[in-house]
Scaffold this motif. Structure first.
Motif, short mmCIF file in Angstrom:
data_model
loop_
_atom_site.label_atom_id
_atom_site.label_comp_id
_atom_site.label_asym_id
_atom_site.label_seq_id
_atom_site.Cartn_x
_atom_site.Cartn_y
_atom_site.Cartn_z
N GLU A 1 0.68 -1.38 0.12
CA GLU A 1 0.06 0.06 -0.07
C GLU A 1 0.65 1.26 0.08
O GLU A 1 0.55 2.10 -0.87
N HIS A 2 1.92 1.27 0.73
CA HIS A 2 2.88 2.62 0.84
C HIS A 2 3.38 2.59 -0.52
O HIS A 2 3.53 3.66 -0.79
N PHE A 3 4.00 1.70 -0.76
CA PHE A 3 4.59 1.87 -2.39
C PHE A 3 3.74 2.03 -3.42
O PHE A 3 4.04 2.52 -4.41
N THR A 4 2.64 1.54 -3.27
CA THR A 4 1.58 1.92 -4.26
C THR A 4 1.18 3.49 -4.36
O THR A 4 1.02 4.18 -5.27
N GLU A 5 1.11 3.90 -3.15
CA GLU A 5 0.98 5.44 -3.02
C GLU A 5 1.84 6.21 -3.65
O GLU A 5 1.68 7.51 -4.24
N ARG A 6 3.17 5.71 -3.72
CA ARG A 6 4.12 6.46 -4.26
C ARG A 6 4.58 6.11 -5.70
O ARG A 6 5.48 6.44 -6.30
N GLU A 7 3.49 5.16 -6.11
CA GLU A 7 3.61 4.67 -7.53
C GLU A 7 5.19 4.08 -7.77
O GLU A 7 5.54 4.24 -8.91
N GLU A 8 5.45 3.51 -7.03
CA GLU A 8 6.70 2.35 -7.37
C GLU A 8 6.32 0.95 -7.04
O GLU A 8 6.39 0.24 -6.57
N VAL B 1 4.66 -8.68 -3.96
CA VAL B 1 3.55 -9.77 -3.93
C VAL B 1 4.26 -10.85 -4.06
O VAL B 1 3.81 -11.96 -3.90
N GLU B 2 5.66 -11.19 -4.69
CA GLU B 2 6.30 -12.40 -4.89
C GLU B 2 6.60 -12.98 -3.75
O GLU B 2 6.50 -13.96 -3.14
N VAL B 3 7.17 -12.00 -2.89
CA VAL B 3 7.50 -12.49 -1.44
C VAL B 3 6.12 -13.00 -0.54
O VAL B 3 6.03 -13.76 -0.03
#
Length: 85
Positions: free
Chosen positions: A56-63, A71-73
């Protein structure tokens, strides 16, 4: 004119955000490394919750590349749970 207390609050908020960002990036690096990063007492539900929050954090930052690795982890954690049943 901005009050000192407002300036201090803005400064602290920005620094805490930077600290959180840096902490999550370092955690990400550990999770996607080739070693097993999990403490033995860390329950699978906690692992998945942490990974979901990081996604969620990295999605908000578009990473999105980091999200894909996480997701693999997560899939590996879920597979390990299934294999140990």
């Amino acid at each position: 004119m901005e009050q000192f207390s407002d300036m201090f609050a803005n400064f602290m908020s920005k620094n805490m955000k930077n600290y959180l960002d840096k902490t999550l990036v370092e955690t990400y690096k550990v999770l996607v490394s080739d070693t097993d990063p999990w403490p033995t007492t860390f329950e699978p539900k906690k692992k998945i919750k942490l990974i979901d929050q990081m996604i969620e954090h990295f999605t908000e930052r578009e990473e999105y590349e980091r999200c894909a690795k996480l997701v693999e982890v997560k899939e590996k954690v879920m597979k390990d749970v299934e294999d140990n049943k």
